[in-house]
Each structure stands twice: as structure tokens, then as C-alpha cells.
Design an enzyme around this catalytic site. Sequence first.
Site, PDB file in Angstrom:
ATOM      1  CE1 TYR A  26     -12.542   4.964  -8.938  1.00 45.01           C
ATOM      2  CE2 TYR A  26     -12.133   3.992  -6.952  1.00 45.01           C
ATOM      3  CZ  TYR A  26     -12.963   4.072  -8.072  1.00 45.01           C
ATOM      4  OH  TYR A  26     -14.091   3.301  -8.267  1.00 45.01           O
ATOM      5  CE1 TYR A  70      -4.126   1.614   0.046  1.00 42.78           C
ATOM      6  CE2 TYR A  70      -3.326   2.775   2.035  1.00 42.78           C
ATOM      7  CZ  TYR A  70      -4.227   2.828   0.840  1.00 42.78           C
ATOM      8  OH  TYR A  70      -5.381   3.497   0.709  1.00 42.78           O
TER       9      TYR A  70
HETATM   10  N1  LIG Z   1      -7.599   5.834  -4.311  1.00 43.45           N
HETATM   11  C1  LIG Z   1      -8.350   6.245  -3.228  1.00 43.45           C
HETATM   12  O1  LIG Z   1      -8.426   6.900  -2.520  1.00 43.45           O
HETATM   13  C2  LIG Z   1      -9.508   4.908  -2.846  1.00 43.45           C
HETATM   14  C3  LIG Z   1     -10.550   5.016  -2.172  1.00 43.45           C
HETATM   15  C4  LIG Z   1     -11.170   3.943  -1.619  1.00 43.45           C
HETATM   16  C5  LIG Z   1     -11.311   2.680  -2.600  1.00 43.45           C
HETATM   17  N2  LIG Z   1     -10.252   2.913  -3.525  1.00 43.45           N
HETATM   18  C6  LIG Z   1     -10.042   1.689  -4.491  1.00 43.45           C
HETATM   19  O2  LIG Z   1     -11.074   1.352  -5.349  1.00 43.45           O
HETATM   20  C7  LIG Z   1     -11.368   0.027  -5.527  1.00 43.45           C
HETATM   21  C8  LIG Z   1     -12.794  -0.346  -5.109  1.00 43.45           C
HETATM   22  O3  LIG Z   1     -12.820  -0.379  -3.523  1.00 43.45           O
HETATM   23  P1  LIG Z   1     -14.320  -0.554  -2.795  1.00 43.45           P
HETATM   24  O4  LIG Z   1     -14.010  -0.637  -1.522  1.00 43.45           O
HETATM   25  O5  LIG Z   1     -15.372   0.272  -3.235  1.00 43.45           O
HETATM   26  O6  LIG Z   1     -14.311  -2.163  -3.535  1.00 43.45           O
HETATM   27  P2  LIG Z   1     -15.254  -3.361  -3.214  1.00 43.45           P
HETATM   28  O7  LIG Z   1     -16.635  -2.757  -2.481  1.00 43.45           O
HETATM   29  O8  LIG Z   1     -14.416  -4.251  -2.011  1.00 43.45           O
HETATM   30  O9  LIG Z   1     -15.481  -4.089  -4.422  1.00 43.45           O
HETATM   31  C9  LIG Z   1     -14.691  -4.432  -5.074  1.00 43.45           C
HETATM   32  C10 LIG Z   1     -14.920  -4.316  -6.608  1.00 43.45           C
HETATM   33  O10 LIG Z   1     -14.015  -4.829  -7.365  1.00 43.45           O
HETATM   34  C11 LIG Z   1     -14.640  -5.584  -8.403  1.00 43.45           C
HETATM   35  N3  LIG Z   1     -13.595  -6.296  -9.154  1.00 43.45           N
HETATM   36  C12 LIG Z   1     -12.600  -7.098  -8.263  1.00 43.45           C
HETATM   37  N4  LIG Z   1     -11.786  -7.609  -9.146  1.00 43.45           N
HETATM   38  C13 LIG Z   1     -12.013  -7.125 -10.600  1.00 43.45           C
HETATM   39  C14 LIG Z   1     -11.259  -7.534 -11.762  1.00 43.45           C
HETATM   40  N5  LIG Z   1     -10.188  -8.243 -11.899  1.00 43.45           N
HETATM   41  N6  LIG Z   1     -11.866  -6.417 -12.679  1.00 43.45           N
HETATM   42  C15 LIG Z   1     -12.905  -5.692 -12.526  1.00 43.45           C
HETATM   43  N7  LIG Z   1     -13.556  -5.470 -11.230  1.00 43.45           N
HETATM   44  C16 LIG Z   1     -13.041  -6.181 -10.423  1.00 43.45           C
HETATM   45  C17 LIG Z   1     -15.564  -6.377  -7.996  1.00 43.45           C
HETATM   46  O11 LIG Z   1     -16.471  -6.824  -8.734  1.00 43.45           O
HETATM   47  P3  LIG Z   1     -17.398  -8.202  -8.448  1.00 43.45           P
HETATM   48  O12 LIG Z   1     -18.189  -7.804  -7.401  1.00 43.45           O
HETATM   49  O13 LIG Z   1     -17.628  -8.769  -9.606  1.00 43.45           O
HETATM   50  O14 LIG Z   1     -16.216  -9.229  -7.715  1.00 43.45           O
HETATM   51  C18 LIG Z   1     -16.353  -4.979  -7.038  1.00 43.45           C
HETATM   52  O15 LIG Z   1     -17.004  -4.359  -7.951  1.00 43.45           O
HETATM   53  C19 LIG Z   1     -10.395  -0.662  -4.789  1.00 43.45           C
HETATM   54  O16 LIG Z   1      -9.304  -0.818  -5.837  1.00 43.45           O
HETATM   55  C20 LIG Z   1      -9.932   0.133  -3.688  1.00 43.45           C
HETATM   56  O17 LIG Z   1      -8.406   0.013  -3.542  1.00 43.45           O
HETATM   57  C21 LIG Z   1      -9.328   3.493  -3.761  1.00 43.45           C
END
Ligand SMILES: NC(=O)c1ccc[n+]([C@@H]2O[C@H](COP(=O)([O-])OP(=O)(O)OC[C@H]3O[C@@H](n4cnc5c(N)ncnc54)[C@H](OP(=O)(O)O)[C@@H]3O)[C@@H](O)[C@H]2O)c1
Length: 337
Positions: free
Chosen positions: A249, A64
Amino acid sequence: MPNESTSAPSAAALALQIRAFGAPTEVAEVLEIAVPSPGPGEVRVRMEFAPVNPADLNVLEGKYGTLPALPAVAGIEGVGRVVSSGGETDEALVGKRVLLPHGFGAWRQFGNAKAAELVVVPETIPAHQAAMLRINPATALCLLRHFTHLQPGEWIVQNAANSGVGRGVIQIARACGWKTVNIVRRPGLKEELEGIGADVVLEEGDGLAKRITEAAGGSNIRLALNAVGGECALSQAKALASGGIHVTYGAMSLQPLRMPNGLLIFKDLTFRGFWVSQWYRAAGEKDVATLFSKLFEWASKGVLHTPVEAVYKLSQAKEAIAHAMRANRGGKILFEG
Ligand SMILES: NC(=O)c1ccc[n+]([C@@H]2O[C@H](COP(=O)([O-])OP(=O)(O)OC[C@H]3O[C@@H](n4cnc5c(N)ncnc54)[C@H](OP(=O)(O)O)[C@@H]3O)[C@@H](O)[C@H]2O)c1
């Protein structure tokens, strides 16, 4: 619920601690840790709920943007109730539900926090929803507000649309009058996402850029939000109007962004990134207060709602983490204190 108004003695409580980075289900250990008496300016908080987010899994893996010094209690965000004060704080905080500070180590039963770093949560917000507000809905709001000024009725495109962030984007965009093209990687989500305000839901796959453009009825799309990377991110970029902004992001597919030179030369696209941890570090008190006041308003009214698939006790750490790592979840995995 204990509601001591004087300082609490030191005690022991369960926590999920990491002593080394590695496979998430292996490295989180359930331990009894000492909780000292809160010092001046500190309060003791009893954790209520804390989610397992992708960023928590990345921390456990040691992959991370910032990593804690080990040993450390895991869990970047969560909500709890203040049970006692160490003095030199506003005694009115005792008994209040609060968001734990960013990166607090929320996967624990009790912990001491600096009173000045806590955000009091209105009781109108269910505790499990409050536990998930600091990272994903905050990210969704920043993504929609901080890169361009969207006009009423304007379209945006996002992927991983059924994720926590993605659902926040759908709900906030609907509340603000913006339209969303939402990309998901599997069938069966259209009805559910339309039910929370999605205008269009598309599956990843062939001809995606053309399908995005058609879905927006040929309107210019100036903002793309990317949490997937690879081909899907490229399709979003192809669907952007000249001068559009593509914000990465997340990287759920672990595939890099590869952009044809022409998209930069002939469409002058801008590629940006966003990290909410950095946003909190750089934001002033007023910006943070404005953000939470909006999130609290929407969460109180049910405009912002993140589904929960399962709630685990801290003692069930391995099962909870394994569940959070599964594909096709219907919602978040939470720990309860
Ligand atoms: N940069 C930032 O500040 C920030 C802040 C928050 C979150 N994030 C990032 O945003 C993303 C989502 O986080 P979250 O907590 O909202 O996620 P989450 O609710 O845990 O859900 C994960 C999502 O990713 C999808 N996914 C998993 N593997 C995938 C792949 N190979 N190709 C396409 N989609 C895939 C899942 O699809 P399925 O349902 O089909 O499994 C689901 O929609 C993560 O990468 C997280 O690290 C970044």
C-alpha cells in the site's frame, strides 16, 4: 466560533494553492482565495486541522494515482466545523465538527462542501485526531479486514510500523486480538511501539525473514502489509506461510518489489495492492458508515491515537512541508485553520 444559521456572504480566506507540480516546498503557495456563498445543498466549513501526509507530498510532486486539475487547493483530508448553510440542507449540521470530503483541498481556512459528503464527528474525539482518521486509520482497518479473515491470536507482519498507518495497524490489531510483528528502519522505537500494543518490534537488516519467523514463534503468518518495498518487502514475503497474502500500500524506499519465482511456485503467495481512495470510490454508504463508526469508537476511547510532532499555520507552508518531508519524525505535521 461563529455559528451563523443563515447563508454566509462571499469572503476571502487563506489557502495553500498549487499552480504547477514540482518540489513540494516550492509549489505550495499561500494565497487569499475567494470563498463564494454556499449554494443550495452546500455548507461553509471552517477548517480546524489538516495533516501533511505522504500522499499530499506526492500530489504536490505530480506523482500520485489521481491529480487535481490546476490550480487546486492541496490537502486530501482534514476536519472542520460547519459555520453556515446555503439552504436545502439539514440545518442541524451548522455548528457540527465534520470530516472534510476525500480530496477536498483541506489546506485552507474556509471552504464550501456538499452537505451530503460530510461525516459528522463525535465531540469526544479531539479535533487533531479526527483530522487524521480518514486516510491512515481507515487504511489500517481495511488492510486488516479486507484481505483475509484473521483468527483470534493470529500473527501478521508489517513494515514502516511507526508510521501513521503502522501505528493504526498495531492499535487495531491489539483491539481485535491479533498479534503483530512490526518492522522499523531505525533503533529506539521498540519501547514506544510496544507501549501502544506491538507484540514484537524488529529493525530492518540482515536475516530479517528468519527473525520474523522466530518472533512469531513459528506460527503461520498469512498476512504481510508492505509500505516500504525492496529488500524489506522481500523478507516479509519469505516469512509468509504457504498461501499467504502480501499487500502493498506504500513505497517509502522507492525500491521495486522483486520476488524470486520460487515464492510464487512453491508457496503460492498472493500479491495484492490497496489504495484507500479507490476503496472510498467503490464502497457503498453503509460500508463507509460502518468503517467510521468503528474508527470513531476507537478514537473516542483513545484506542486509536496518532502522535503529532508539530502544528503550523497555513502561512508557514514551506516550513510545515519541509518538516513533513524529514525522516525520523515522532509524529504527524498538521496545519491549523
Ligand atoms: N495505499 C493507500 O491507500 C495508503 C493510505 C495511507 C498511507 N499510504 C502510504 O503508507 C505509507 C505510510 O504513510 P503514513 O502517513 O502512515 O506515513 P508517516 O506517518 O508520514 O511515516 C512515514 C514512515 O515511512 C518510513 N520511511 C520513510 N522512508 C523510508 C524508507 N526509505 N524505508 C523504510 N521506511 C521509510 C518512516 O520511517 P522513519 O520514522 O524512520 O523516518 C515512517 O515510519 C506512505 O507510503 C503512504 O503513501 C497509502
